[in-house]
Design a protein around this motif. Sequence first.
Motif, PDB file in Angstrom:
ATOM      1  N   MET A   1      -5.627   3.050  -1.110  1.00 43.66           N
ATOM      2  CA  MET A   1      -4.849   3.431  -1.111  1.00 43.66           C
ATOM      3  C   MET A   1      -4.809   4.543  -1.338  1.00 43.66           C
ATOM      4  O   MET A   1      -5.900   5.298  -2.325  1.00 43.66           O
ATOM      5  CB  MET A   1      -3.748   2.545  -2.033  1.00 43.66           C
ATOM      6  CG  MET A   1      -3.512   1.274  -1.563  1.00 43.66           C
ATOM      7  SD  MET A   1      -2.487   0.504  -3.132  1.00 43.66           S
ATOM      8  CE  MET A   1      -3.062   0.182  -4.325  1.00 43.66           C
TER       9      MET A   1
ATOM     10  N   THR B   1      -7.620   7.706   9.395  1.00 42.11           N
ATOM     11  CA  THR B   1      -6.886   8.547   8.322  1.00 42.11           C
ATOM     12  C   THR B   1      -7.948   9.721   7.268  1.00 42.11           C
ATOM     13  O   THR B   1      -6.365  10.508   6.734  1.00 42.11           O
ATOM     14  CB  THR B   1      -7.484   7.379   7.145  1.00 42.11           C
ATOM     15  OG1 THR B   1      -7.421   6.000   7.653  1.00 42.11           O
ATOM     16  CG2 THR B   1      -7.392   7.293   5.666  1.00 42.11           C
TER      17      THR B   1
ATOM     18  N   THR C   1       3.422   7.951  -5.317  1.00 40.51           N
ATOM     19  CA  THR C   1       3.921   6.933  -4.825  1.00 40.51           C
ATOM     20  C   THR C   1       2.529   6.329  -4.061  1.00 40.51           C
ATOM     21  O   THR C   1       1.832   7.127  -3.867  1.00 40.51           O
ATOM     22  CB  THR C   1       4.693   7.519  -3.312  1.00 40.51           C
ATOM     23  OG1 THR C   1       5.808   7.775  -4.316  1.00 40.51           O
ATOM     24  CG2 THR C   1       5.026   6.107  -2.565  1.00 40.51           C
ATOM     25  N   LEU C   2       2.223   5.487  -3.139  1.00 37.03           N
ATOM     26  CA  LEU C   2       1.081   4.968  -3.316  1.00 37.03           C
ATOM     27  C   LEU C   2       0.869   5.356  -1.072  1.00 37.03           C
ATOM     28  O   LEU C   2       1.772   5.444  -0.882  1.00 37.03           O
ATOM     29  CB  LEU C   2      -0.072   3.443  -3.300  1.00 37.03           C
ATOM     30  CG  LEU C   2       0.964   3.042  -4.206  1.00 37.03           C
ATOM     31  CD1 LEU C   2       0.256   1.792  -4.399  1.00 37.03           C
ATOM     32  CD2 LEU C   2      -0.618   3.697  -5.093  1.00 37.03           C
ATOM     33  N   ILE C   3      -0.031   5.961  -0.858  1.00 37.81           N
ATOM     34  CA  ILE C   3      -0.347   6.412   0.154  1.00 37.81           C
ATOM     35  C   ILE C   3      -1.705   5.153   1.011  1.00 37.81           C
ATOM     36  O   ILE C   3      -2.596   4.894   0.917  1.00 37.81           O
ATOM     37  CB  ILE C   3      -0.819   7.646   0.644  1.00 37.81           C
ATOM     38  CG1 ILE C   3       0.364   8.759  -0.163  1.00 37.81           C
ATOM     39  CG2 ILE C   3      -0.953   7.583   2.553  1.00 37.81           C
ATOM     40  CD1 ILE C   3      -0.285  10.134   0.513  1.00 37.81           C
ATOM     41  N   PRO C   4      -0.734   4.214   1.953  1.00 37.59           N
ATOM     42  CA  PRO C   4      -1.982   3.720   3.111  1.00 37.59           C
ATOM     43  C   PRO C   4      -3.087   4.127   3.796  1.00 37.59           C
ATOM     44  O   PRO C   4      -2.975   5.033   4.768  1.00 37.59           O
ATOM     45  CB  PRO C   4      -0.857   2.890   3.813  1.00 37.59           C
ATOM     46  CG  PRO C   4       0.313   2.699   3.305  1.00 37.59           C
ATOM     47  CD  PRO C   4       0.725   4.707   3.104  1.00 37.59           C
ATOM     48  N   THR C   5      -4.395   4.309   3.384  1.00 39.14           N
ATOM     49  CA  THR C   5      -4.795   4.982   3.790  1.00 39.14           C
ATOM     50  C   THR C   5      -6.424   4.484   4.140  1.00 39.14           C
ATOM     51  O   THR C   5      -7.266   4.565   3.170  1.00 39.14           O
ATOM     52  CB  THR C   5      -5.447   6.348   2.843  1.00 39.14           C
ATOM     53  OG1 THR C   5      -6.202   5.717   1.594  1.00 39.14           O
ATOM     54  CG2 THR C   5      -4.742   8.036   2.434  1.00 39.14           C
TER      55      THR C   5
ATOM     56  N   ARG D   1       6.084   2.345  -4.716  1.00 35.71           N
ATOM     57  CA  ARG D   1       6.273   3.507  -5.385  1.00 35.71           C
ATOM     58  C   ARG D   1       5.802   2.911  -7.219  1.00 35.71           C
ATOM     59  O   ARG D   1       6.375   1.755  -7.465  1.00 35.71           O
ATOM     60  CB  ARG D   1       8.111   3.677  -5.187  1.00 35.71           C
ATOM     61  CG  ARG D   1       8.139   5.011  -6.393  1.00 35.71           C
ATOM     62  CD  ARG D   1       9.569   5.231  -6.557  1.00 35.71           C
ATOM     63  NE  ARG D   1      10.134   6.677  -6.945  1.00 35.71           N
ATOM     64  CZ  ARG D   1       9.855   7.503  -6.510  1.00 35.71           C
ATOM     65  NH1 ARG D   1       9.383   8.586  -5.079  1.00 35.71           N
ATOM     66  NH2 ARG D   1      10.130   8.613  -7.085  1.00 35.71           N
TER      67      ARG D   1
ATOM     68  N   HIS E   1      -0.186   9.448  -4.976  1.00 33.25           N
ATOM     69  CA  HIS E   1       0.634  11.099  -3.893  1.00 33.25           C
ATOM     70  C   HIS E   1       1.322  11.605  -5.391  1.00 33.25           C
ATOM     71  O   HIS E   1       2.333  10.374  -5.688  1.00 33.25           O
ATOM     72  CB  HIS E   1       1.764  10.807  -2.758  1.00 33.25           C
ATOM     73  CG  HIS E   1       2.572  12.053  -2.324  1.00 33.25           C
ATOM     74  ND1 HIS E   1       3.609  12.129  -1.977  1.00 33.25           N
ATOM     75  CD2 HIS E   1       1.793  13.075  -2.831  1.00 33.25           C
ATOM     76  CE1 HIS E   1       3.988  13.256  -1.911  1.00 33.25           C
ATOM     77  NE2 HIS E   1       2.749  13.956  -2.422  1.00 33.25           N
TER      78      HIS E   1
ATOM     79  N   SER F   1       0.820  -1.085  -0.075  1.00 35.27           N
ATOM     80  CA  SER F   1      -0.199   0.125   0.080  1.00 35.27           C
ATOM     81  C   SER F   1       0.993   0.932   0.207  1.00 35.27           C
ATOM     82  O   SER F   1       0.170   2.213  -0.305  1.00 35.27           O
ATOM     83  CB  SER F   1      -0.801   0.645   1.299  1.00 35.27           C
ATOM     84  OG  SER F   1      -2.190  -0.638   0.975  1.00 35.27           O
ATOM     85  N   ASP F   2       2.108   1.338  -0.348  1.00 32.69           N
ATOM     86  CA  ASP F   2       2.892   1.823   0.249  1.00 32.69           C
ATOM     87  C   ASP F   2       3.731   2.373  -0.913  1.00 32.69           C
ATOM     88  O   ASP F   2       5.224   2.982  -1.274  1.00 32.69           O
ATOM     89  CB  ASP F   2       3.485   2.323   1.166  1.00 32.69           C
ATOM     90  CG  ASP F   2       4.409   0.997   1.989  1.00 32.69           C
ATOM     91  OD1 ASP F   2       4.083   0.381   0.999  1.00 32.69           O
ATOM     92  OD2 ASP F   2       5.432   1.696   2.974  1.00 32.69           O
TER      93      ASP F   2
END
Length: 282
Positions: free
Chosen positions: A201, A244, A189-193, A183, A204, A180-181
């Motif tokens: 996800m 979140t 880049t992914l952000i875990p949400t 690249r 960004h 979930s994070d």
Amino acid sequence: MRWTIGRVKITKIVELETVGSTRFILPLATNEEIRKHPWLIPPFATDEGRLKMSIHSLVVETPSRRIVVDTGLGNDKEGRNVPTWNNRKEPFLETMTAAGFPPDSIDTVLCTHLHVDHVGWNTRLAGGKWVPTFANARYVFGKTEYEHWRDHSDAPDKVAVFNDSVKPIADAGKADLVASDARVCDEITLIPTPGHSPGHMSIHIQSAGEQGLLTGDVAHHPCQMAHLDWSSTADSDPAQSVATRRELFSRFADTPTLVIGGHFNAGHIKRDGDAFKFVALA
């Protein structure tokens, strides 16, 4: 609609737009409550306080990739809980092609999560079988998200969505299950949400000194920035979704970040006391 973040271009391809009739997803967002926030009107709500929302895909063009973020409802699907989401016959692919993005030109499909209105055009019906719509693309799914729905799609509507819009991608060998994070490329880049779904996800984007955020369904509507506790009825973990939202919006508030929602247009997050507001682009 089109936006730019450095050398990255983003184009919104609309499948469905709605005004009102959204109480089933955000029951606390009454007309009266919405009218208490003038910044929502007119970009995100009507004068009467009815919410404006859309189901759309975002085509993200980087110097090296052509990515579709989320794929809407799709055509010919059955077993959906919302009656009008069944057996659709809409010219979405024609609209995408007319905008300059024929399906064969897409090299990546990235799903923020695997709910019904974010995976539908992953597949199309051909010869009685569900086949990948974007034949030349790799499909990026969050590993946590994919494994959850693979192992816990017990309700009939969830079974239908997984079987017609997700499983055929894996069966075709086109699914990339990522952290979930992860690249995705130099700019993304992914952000875990988590909260709306177990492995949700956000995305960004950083390019040439500028940045953007594609929130997915962290919030279905900007009114949830003013009311962080207004969780969607579709949230798998409402308490986590609140946490979140607070964490993500705090991170990007008051910065020159272009923010685009999974169901609303672009703007900038601003602090407003203990909560936030969303300023639409001029």
